[in-house]
Design a protein around this motif. Sequence first.
Motif, PDB file in Angstrom:
ATOM      1  N   LEU B   7       0.835  -1.209   0.000  1.00 14.53           N
ATOM      2  CA  LEU B   7       0.000   0.000   0.000  1.00 14.53           C
ATOM      3  C   LEU B   7       0.864   1.251   0.000  1.00 14.53           C
ATOM      4  O   LEU B   7       0.547   2.250  -0.643  1.00 14.53           O
ATOM      5  N   LEU B   8       1.980   1.166   0.716  1.00 16.32           N
ATOM      6  CA  LEU B   8       2.890   2.302   0.791  1.00 16.32           C
ATOM      7  C   LEU B   8       3.433   2.633  -0.602  1.00 16.32           C
ATOM      8  O   LEU B   8       3.480   3.793  -1.014  1.00 16.32           O
ATOM      9  N   GLN B   9       3.804   1.566  -1.320  1.00 10.48           N
ATOM     10  CA  GLN B   9       4.321   1.768  -2.679  1.00 10.48           C
ATOM     11  C   GLN B   9       3.238   2.334  -3.600  1.00 10.48           C
ATOM     12  O   GLN B   9       3.479   3.250  -4.378  1.00 10.48           O
ATOM     13  N   LEU B  10       2.052   1.735  -3.508  1.00  7.80           N
ATOM     14  CA  LEU B  10       0.945   2.224  -4.339  1.00  7.80           C
ATOM     15  C   LEU B  10       0.553   3.651  -3.965  1.00  7.80           C
ATOM     16  O   LEU B  10       0.139   4.435  -4.798  1.00  7.80           O
ATOM     17  N   GLY B  11       0.700   3.941  -2.673  1.00  6.21           N
ATOM     18  CA  GLY B  11       0.315   5.265  -2.172  1.00  6.21           C
ATOM     19  C   GLY B  11       0.996   6.386  -2.930  1.00  6.21           C
ATOM     20  O   GLY B  11       0.370   7.384  -3.282  1.00  6.21           O
ATOM     21  N   GLY B  12       2.303   6.189  -3.197  1.00  8.49           N
ATOM     22  CA  GLY B  12       3.034   7.208  -3.952  1.00  8.49           C
ATOM     23  C   GLY B  12       2.418   7.409  -5.315  1.00  8.49           C
ATOM     24  O   GLY B  12       2.246   8.538  -5.775  1.00  8.49           O
ATOM     25  N   GLY B  13       2.026   6.290  -5.955  1.00  9.98           N
ATOM     26  CA  GLY B  13       1.385   6.362  -7.271  1.00  9.98           C
ATOM     27  C   GLY B  13       0.048   7.072  -7.214  1.00  9.98           C
ATOM     28  O   GLY B  13      -0.304   7.845  -8.105  1.00  9.98           O
ATOM     29  N   MET B 173       2.660   1.718 -10.825  1.00 15.08           N
ATOM     30  CA  MET B 173       3.172   1.136  -9.588  1.00 15.08           C
ATOM     31  C   MET B 173       2.555  -0.242  -9.356  1.00 15.08           C
ATOM     32  O   MET B 173       3.252  -1.194  -8.999  1.00 15.08           O
ATOM     33  N   ALA B 174       1.236  -0.317  -9.582  1.00 15.08           N
ATOM     34  CA  ALA B 174       0.536  -1.575  -9.332  1.00 15.08           C
ATOM     35  C   ALA B 174       1.107  -2.683 -10.218  1.00 15.08           C
ATOM     36  O   ALA B 174       1.334  -3.802  -9.758  1.00 15.08           O
ATOM     37  N   LYS B 175       1.384  -2.345 -11.485  1.00 14.01           N
ATOM     38  CA  LYS B 175       1.918  -3.352 -12.400  1.00 14.01           C
ATOM     39  C   LYS B 175       3.313  -3.781 -11.972  1.00 14.01           C
ATOM     40  O   LYS B 175       3.653  -4.974 -12.017  1.00 14.01           O
ATOM     41  N   GLN B 176       4.121  -2.796 -11.572  1.00 14.28           N
ATOM     42  CA  GLN B 176       5.490  -3.114 -11.129  1.00 14.28           C
ATOM     43  C   GLN B 176       5.473  -4.062  -9.939  1.00 14.28           C
ATOM     44  O   GLN B 176       6.130  -5.101  -9.946  1.00 14.28           O
ATOM     45  N   VAL B 177       4.684  -3.685  -8.938  1.00 15.21           N
ATOM     46  CA  VAL B 177       4.622  -4.518  -7.734  1.00 15.21           C
ATOM     47  C   VAL B 177       4.062  -5.898  -8.081  1.00 15.21           C
ATOM     48  O   VAL B 177       4.565  -6.923  -7.609  1.00 15.21           O
ATOM     49  N   ALA B 178       3.047  -5.908  -8.944  1.00 18.85           N
ATOM     50  CA  ALA B 178       2.404  -7.176  -9.306  1.00 18.85           C
ATOM     51  C   ALA B 178       3.395  -8.126  -9.969  1.00 18.85           C
ATOM     52  O   ALA B 178       3.446  -9.314  -9.637  1.00 18.85           O
ATOM     53  N   SER B 179       4.223  -7.589 -10.891  1.00 21.08           N
ATOM     54  CA  SER B 179       5.143  -8.508 -11.586  1.00 21.08           C
ATOM     55  C   SER B 179       6.322  -8.881 -10.704  1.00 21.08           C
ATOM     56  O   SER B 179       6.808 -10.008 -10.768  1.00 21.08           O
ATOM     57  N   VAL B 184      -1.635 -10.816  -8.229  1.00 19.97           N
ATOM     58  CA  VAL B 184      -2.541  -9.831  -8.860  1.00 19.97           C
ATOM     59  C   VAL B 184      -3.123  -8.871  -7.822  1.00 19.97           C
ATOM     60  O   VAL B 184      -3.849  -7.943  -8.157  1.00 19.97           O
ATOM     61  N   MET B 185      -2.781  -9.109  -6.573  1.00 21.78           N
ATOM     62  CA  MET B 185      -3.325  -8.291  -5.491  1.00 21.78           C
ATOM     63  C   MET B 185      -3.192  -6.782  -5.749  1.00 21.78           C
ATOM     64  O   MET B 185      -4.177  -6.046  -5.635  1.00 21.78           O
ATOM     65  N   PRO B 186      -2.007  -6.295  -6.118  1.00 23.54           N
ATOM     66  CA  PRO B 186      -1.854  -4.844  -6.339  1.00 23.54           C
ATOM     67  C   PRO B 186      -2.804  -4.326  -7.425  1.00 23.54           C
ATOM     68  O   PRO B 186      -3.311  -3.216  -7.329  1.00 23.54           O
ATOM     69  N   LEU B 187      -3.042  -5.155  -8.450  1.00 23.11           N
ATOM     70  CA  LEU B 187      -3.946  -4.717  -9.528  1.00 23.11           C
ATOM     71  C   LEU B 187      -5.376  -4.579  -9.012  1.00 23.11           C
ATOM     72  O   LEU B 187      -6.097  -3.647  -9.365  1.00 23.11           O
ATOM     73  N   MET B 188      -5.777  -5.530  -8.141  1.00 25.59           N
ATOM     74  CA  MET B 188      -7.107  -5.455  -7.537  1.00 25.59           C
ATOM     75  C   MET B 188      -7.237  -4.194  -6.685  1.00 25.59           C
ATOM     76  O   MET B 188      -8.235  -3.484  -6.732  1.00 25.59           O
ATOM     77  N   VAL B 189      -6.183  -3.941  -5.915  1.00 25.67           N
ATOM     78  CA  VAL B 189      -6.189  -2.745  -5.061  1.00 25.67           C
ATOM     79  C   VAL B 189      -6.292  -1.494  -5.938  1.00 25.67           C
ATOM     80  O   VAL B 189      -7.046  -0.560  -5.635  1.00 25.67           O
TER      81      VAL B 189
END
Lengths: 257, 216
Positions: B7-13, B173-179, B184-189
Amino acid sequence: MENQDQVLLSIDHMKKSFGDLEVIRDFSLHVKKGEVVSIIGPSGSGKSTILRCATMLEWMDDGSLSYLGEYAAKSENGKSVYQPKSELKKLHRHFGLVFQNFNLFPHYSVLKNVCEPQMLTGGADKETAEKNARSLLARLGLAEKADAYPFQLSGGQQQRVSIARALALSPDILFFDEPTSALDPELTGEVLKVIRSLADEHMTMVIVTHEMQFAKELSDRIIFMEKGVVAAEGTPEEVFSSDNARVREFIGAIGAG
Amino acid sequence: MNIQTMLLQLGGGMMVTVEIFVLTLLFSLPLGLLVSFGRMSKNGIVRTISKVYISIMRGTPLMLQLLVVYFGPYYLFGMKISAGYRMTAVIIGFVLNYAAYFAEIYRAGIESIPVGQYEAAKVLGYSQAQTFFRIIFPQVVKRVLPPVTNEVITLVKDTSLAFALAVAEMFTMAKQVASAQTTVMPLMVAGLFYYIFNLLVAFVMESIEKKLAYYR
């Protein structure tokens, strides 16, 4: 200036075409202070175009137009030459126009509809404008409607608000373009009553109307238009007893002869 | 990697996404009005330029437009492109694109106002500017709110196109974290984030509509 014979509006030899259609062929009108002039005639005879040219919503092709001796346009070499826009704007204070479809501002309350023009173009401060508006609304039987919005009013009430809006700028002359044509007979009555009361107060008015009986009893002068020219003109008695076949036919058809 | 770090990583995005969204609206809404004036201008040249502009902006992919804005200065003028220009290019691209859509929405709104409103204002002595800003524009705003809401919602989702210029918005960010994490969790988030964002947009727009419902 308080001369009863003062000519407020002069139109001389007005001509107006839309494309190939000649709507006004040659029309002249001089309105004196306190006069009530009605313009009647069949649809498409150019009645409304006269008002639209007189109020500068349309420009004439030829002819001259002046208010209280100040020219808006002069005829030169068969063409109307208008004053610069800044000069024309000053002439706007001389007249008001009441539309067939009211054209109130729907997003403004009744009070704001009547107040804002006074403040923007009449130079009134908020207090004066509001006082003036409230007294006008009261006079037209709309005192309780000050905070209402136009859509909450009947057509007759809307038209009375639009009359108040025009009167608030104290025009020298007030034009009515078929003020009751969008109203049912009951609502027509309440608007005619207001116009009648203005006539009693010697407001100078030019009224385009289909209300023959009303025109007959109210007007000092009636102009019968047909196909862009004056077919008959005179006192109500003169026009209503005219020998002109077309005039007789029209008045007969309307059933007010 | 736990959910918190993700979430922290996605948060920046998310912040970048919100930034693109806000700046795009801030500039494209007024620019769209100018373009609509151009589109309705009496001057044929101005009208044609506006028409061509709208046509290109609506007729080509936004992603391509972003690339042109970013690389254009180098290819056309040989200017050096700094990394800092990326975000600016994204904003310029989005603003230019959305202004074209808003321009047509404004035009539809302005042309739907009865001519009697202009005539009444004119006879009452209103200047052209007074007529537009006091009488016409407020009524236009009310009428264009539903189509504008559509565009704004599309904009929320379109912000993900900023990845074309390697701007690290939410979806990048979501794609980066996901791969990296093979989940797929980051993509869902991310999907949830866009959805909630748009719920908020719809709520705000609806309350503005309600506020303007005091007249018809």
